[in-house]
Design an enzyme around this catalytic site. Sequence first.
Site, PDB file in Angstrom:
ATOM      1  CD  GLU A 129      -2.923  -1.176   2.304  1.00 19.47           C
ATOM      2  OE1 GLU A 129      -2.893  -0.255   3.154  1.00 19.47           O
ATOM      3  OE2 GLU A 129      -3.764  -2.096   2.301  1.00 19.47           O
ATOM      4  N   PRO A 130       0.301   2.407  -0.290  1.00 22.60           N
ATOM      5  CG  PRO A 130      -1.031   4.078  -1.252  1.00 22.60           C
ATOM      6  CD  PRO A 130      -1.093   2.677  -0.708  1.00 22.60           C
ATOM      7  CD1 TRP A 158       4.228   0.350  -4.161  1.00 25.46           C
ATOM      8  CD2 TRP A 158       4.971   1.090  -6.134  1.00 25.46           C
ATOM      9  NE1 TRP A 158       4.906   1.508  -3.937  1.00 25.46           N
ATOM     10  CE2 TRP A 158       5.383   1.984  -5.132  1.00 25.46           C
ATOM     11  CE3 TRP A 158       5.318   1.351  -7.459  1.00 25.46           C
ATOM     12  CZ2 TRP A 158       6.122   3.128  -5.407  1.00 25.46           C
ATOM     13  CZ3 TRP A 158       6.056   2.483  -7.735  1.00 25.46           C
ATOM     14  CH2 TRP A 158       6.451   3.355  -6.720  1.00 25.46           C
ATOM     15  NE  ARG A 269      34.318  -0.123 -30.557  1.00 24.84           N
ATOM     16  CZ  ARG A 269      34.121   0.920 -31.354  1.00 24.84           C
ATOM     17  NH1 ARG A 269      33.518   0.764 -32.543  1.00 24.84           N
ATOM     18  NH2 ARG A 269      34.510   2.131 -30.993  1.00 24.84           N
ATOM     19  N   GLY A 341      30.552   3.669 -25.132  1.00 26.89           N
ATOM     20  CA  GLY A 341      29.492   4.644 -25.426  1.00 26.89           C
ATOM     21  C   GLY A 341      28.253   3.987 -26.005  1.00 26.89           C
ATOM     22  CD  GLU A 364       7.520 -11.352  -5.872  1.00 28.65           C
ATOM     23  OE1 GLU A 364       7.829 -12.411  -5.309  1.00 28.65           O
ATOM     24  OE2 GLU A 364       6.922 -11.303  -6.956  1.00 28.65           O
TER      25      GLU A 364
HETATM   26  C1  LIG Z   1       7.803  -2.198 -10.536  1.00 26.17           C
HETATM   27  C2  LIG Z   1       7.263  -2.638  -9.217  1.00 26.17           C
HETATM   28  C3  LIG Z   1       6.342  -3.665  -9.159  1.00 26.17           C
HETATM   29  C4  LIG Z   1       5.792  -4.052  -7.936  1.00 26.17           C
HETATM   30  N1  LIG Z   1       4.840  -5.039  -7.913  1.00 26.17           N
HETATM   31  C5  LIG Z   1       4.182  -5.306  -6.742  1.00 26.17           C
HETATM   32  C6  LIG Z   1       3.068  -6.213  -6.732  1.00 26.17           C
HETATM   33  O1  LIG Z   1       2.705  -6.804  -7.754  1.00 26.17           O
HETATM   34  N2  LIG Z   1       2.409  -6.390  -5.565  1.00 26.17           N
HETATM   35  C7  LIG Z   1       2.775  -5.771  -4.405  1.00 26.17           C
HETATM   36  O2  LIG Z   1       2.127  -5.991  -3.380  1.00 26.17           O
HETATM   37  N3  LIG Z   1       3.829  -4.914  -4.390  1.00 26.17           N
HETATM   38  C8  LIG Z   1       4.529  -4.655  -5.529  1.00 26.17           C
HETATM   39  N4  LIG Z   1       5.590  -3.778  -5.537  1.00 26.17           N
HETATM   40  C9  LIG Z   1       5.940  -3.081  -4.296  1.00 26.17           C
HETATM   41  C10 LIG Z   1       7.264  -3.517  -3.707  1.00 26.17           C
HETATM   42  O3  LIG Z   1       7.143  -4.798  -3.144  1.00 26.17           O
HETATM   43  C11 LIG Z   1       7.672  -2.430  -2.692  1.00 26.17           C
HETATM   44  O4  LIG Z   1       8.059  -1.296  -3.447  1.00 26.17           O
HETATM   45  C12 LIG Z   1       8.797  -2.885  -1.789  1.00 26.17           C
HETATM   46  O5  LIG Z   1       8.362  -3.901  -0.941  1.00 26.17           O
HETATM   47  C13 LIG Z   1       9.348  -1.739  -0.928  1.00 26.17           C
HETATM   48  O6  LIG Z   1       8.331  -1.014  -0.318  1.00 26.17           O
HETATM   49  P1  LIG Z   1       8.360   0.599  -0.442  1.00 26.17           P
HETATM   50  O7  LIG Z   1       8.516   0.919  -1.891  1.00 26.17           O
HETATM   51  O8  LIG Z   1       7.195   1.137   0.264  1.00 26.17           O
HETATM   52  O9  LIG Z   1       9.691   1.016   0.285  1.00 26.17           O
HETATM   53  P2  LIG Z   1       9.884   1.268   1.867  1.00 26.17           P
HETATM   54  O10 LIG Z   1       9.380   0.113   2.626  1.00 26.17           O
HETATM   55  O11 LIG Z   1       9.351   2.615   2.199  1.00 26.17           O
HETATM   56  O12 LIG Z   1      11.463   1.280   1.999  1.00 26.17           O
HETATM   57  C14 LIG Z   1      12.285   2.421   1.713  1.00 26.17           C
HETATM   58  C15 LIG Z   1      13.738   2.013   1.962  1.00 26.17           C
HETATM   59  O13 LIG Z   1      13.901   1.658   3.351  1.00 26.17           O
HETATM   60  C16 LIG Z   1      14.437   0.332   3.448  1.00 26.17           C
HETATM   61  N5  LIG Z   1      13.871  -0.308   4.640  1.00 26.17           N
HETATM   62  C17 LIG Z   1      12.567  -0.390   5.024  1.00 26.17           C
HETATM   63  N6  LIG Z   1      12.454  -1.081   6.152  1.00 26.17           N
HETATM   64  C18 LIG Z   1      13.696  -1.464   6.514  1.00 26.17           C
HETATM   65  C19 LIG Z   1      14.242  -2.211   7.604  1.00 26.17           C
HETATM   66  N7  LIG Z   1      13.462  -2.728   8.562  1.00 26.17           N
HETATM   67  N8  LIG Z   1      15.593  -2.394   7.641  1.00 26.17           N
HETATM   68  C20 LIG Z   1      16.384  -1.888   6.663  1.00 26.17           C
HETATM   69  N9  LIG Z   1      15.939  -1.178   5.619  1.00 26.17           N
HETATM   70  C21 LIG Z   1      14.605  -0.964   5.546  1.00 26.17           C
HETATM   71  C22 LIG Z   1      14.016  -0.346   2.171  1.00 26.17           C
HETATM   72  O14 LIG Z   1      14.871  -1.452   1.865  1.00 26.17           O
HETATM   73  C23 LIG Z   1      14.146   0.785   1.164  1.00 26.17           C
HETATM   74  O15 LIG Z   1      15.499   0.892   0.775  1.00 26.17           O
HETATM   75  C24 LIG Z   1       6.185  -3.399  -6.741  1.00 26.17           C
HETATM   76  C25 LIG Z   1       7.129  -2.372  -6.802  1.00 26.17           C
HETATM   77  C26 LIG Z   1       7.658  -1.983  -8.007  1.00 26.17           C
HETATM   78  C27 LIG Z   1       8.658  -0.848  -8.043  1.00 26.17           C
END
Ligand SMILES: Cc1cc2nc3c(=O)[nH]c(=O)nc-3n(C[C@H](O)[C@H](O)[C@H](O)COP(=O)(O)OP(=O)(O)OC[C@H]3O[C@@H](n4cnc5c(N)ncnc54)[C@H](O)[C@@H]3O)c2cc1C
Length: 400
Positions: A129-130, A158, A269, A341, A364
Amino acid sequence: MTVERVLPTPEARDLLDLVRDLIGKEVAPRVAAGESAGRFPREVFALLGGAGLLGLPYPEEHGGAAQPYEVYLQVVEELAAGWLAVGLGVSVHTLSCFPVAAYGTASQRAALLPEMLGGGSLGAYCLSEPHAGSDAAALSTRAVPGPEGYTVDGVKAWTTHGGVADFYTLMARTSPGGGRGVSCFHVPAGVEGLSFGAPERKMGLRSSPTAQVRLDGVRLAPEALLGAEGEGFRIALAALDGGRLGIAACAVGLAQAACDAAVAYAGERRQFGSRVADFQGIGFMLADMATQIAAARALYLDAARLRDAGRPYGTRAAMAKLFATDVCMKVATDAVQVFGGYGYVEDFPAERYLREAKVLQIVEGTNQIQRLVIGRALSRPGGGDPQGGLTTEGGSRTTG
Ligand SMILES: Cc1cc2nc3c(=O)[nH]c(=O)nc-3n(C[C@H](O)[C@H](O)[C@H](O)COP(=O)(O)OP(=O)(O)OC[C@H]3O[C@@H](n4cnc5c(N)ncnc54)[C@H](O)[C@@H]3O)c2cc1C
């Protein structure tokens, strides 16, 4: 380079041959234009479905192909080498089918799986979720139980295949209390109150739509619930153990494609009167790329064989996802370097491989989360997976 594979049966070898043929004829010719236009190749998934590739690791009685995970993953690897959006799409679809296949009742399996695995249908998995990514147990989409089923409100972020999928495997909150208040549902695409955000404008993987899924008073029948109320987070994590192996296989496929392109280019190349492959600085780089890919492949196959043997494999799956996607990022970066390049422009595929590699370190469960999962396993008594896998025991809030 055609990867030399050890496959468990002649049937599996025929399957890999069929997949390679299909990639050469139907996938490879579409990839450059498809990625550049950001168009979802639904017709390719129809072809894969027709060839029986959308239900590979599931039982035959419900329309699957009963292939071991080690075979299914090698198919995903080949597909991802041809087109990441396709390999990853097959992996996400397979992940989305898991809750029905593993936790559905006999009647849910009989009613839903033939369509889900039969090839004409495509799935999506809605956990993030967001405001709840890595901390997925903090999700706030609500499914309120009533006399005729559930009413669901919330926004999932996502979602791969958001807006193009035929069904959505949804995690929503049925009671307060972190992961223990989450339940898992099967949501068909046409249901009233379901809508989608515009596809995200991504760095790469542009032909794979990623979108918000919005649920506004969506009514679900009681039979939409998969497993028991409150069991959804455990189901979501169990699904992700297998899904992470799919991502590892995608990473190995993409890295192999980048390495193959770099080897071919370095062999043609010429600078200073020699092929650039003959300069030790380049030859050693290529050797390291190929070696790391072989190690990453061995690691995901090792985890898959544990799963096929019915052994706990969650920690090994996290290791495979972590290692393979880090290798993929490094290999894709070095491939651009080998092209010089020409690696930085769209006339060659190296720049696309690099843009695509990055996402595999995020989806994931980010690679930080994989390290967290592995670290927790190491500090458990015995230092490994409990029965059923570390991530499925409710001890871990964080998933991604
Ligand atoms: C192209 C794409 C496809 C996707 N497809 C799916 C899908 O089909 N279904 C679905 O449910 N989700 C999907 N996702 C979501 C994806 O699983 C999440 O983006 C991911 O789990 C990270 O969550 P976040 O983006 O909110 O990052 P955040 O959780 O906000 O993390 C931000 C940063 O903090 C780090 N961080 C967070 N908690 C900790 C911790 N405890 N210790 C150390 N570091 C930490 C993270 O590693 C990251 O570097 C998709 C994302 C993308 C980009």
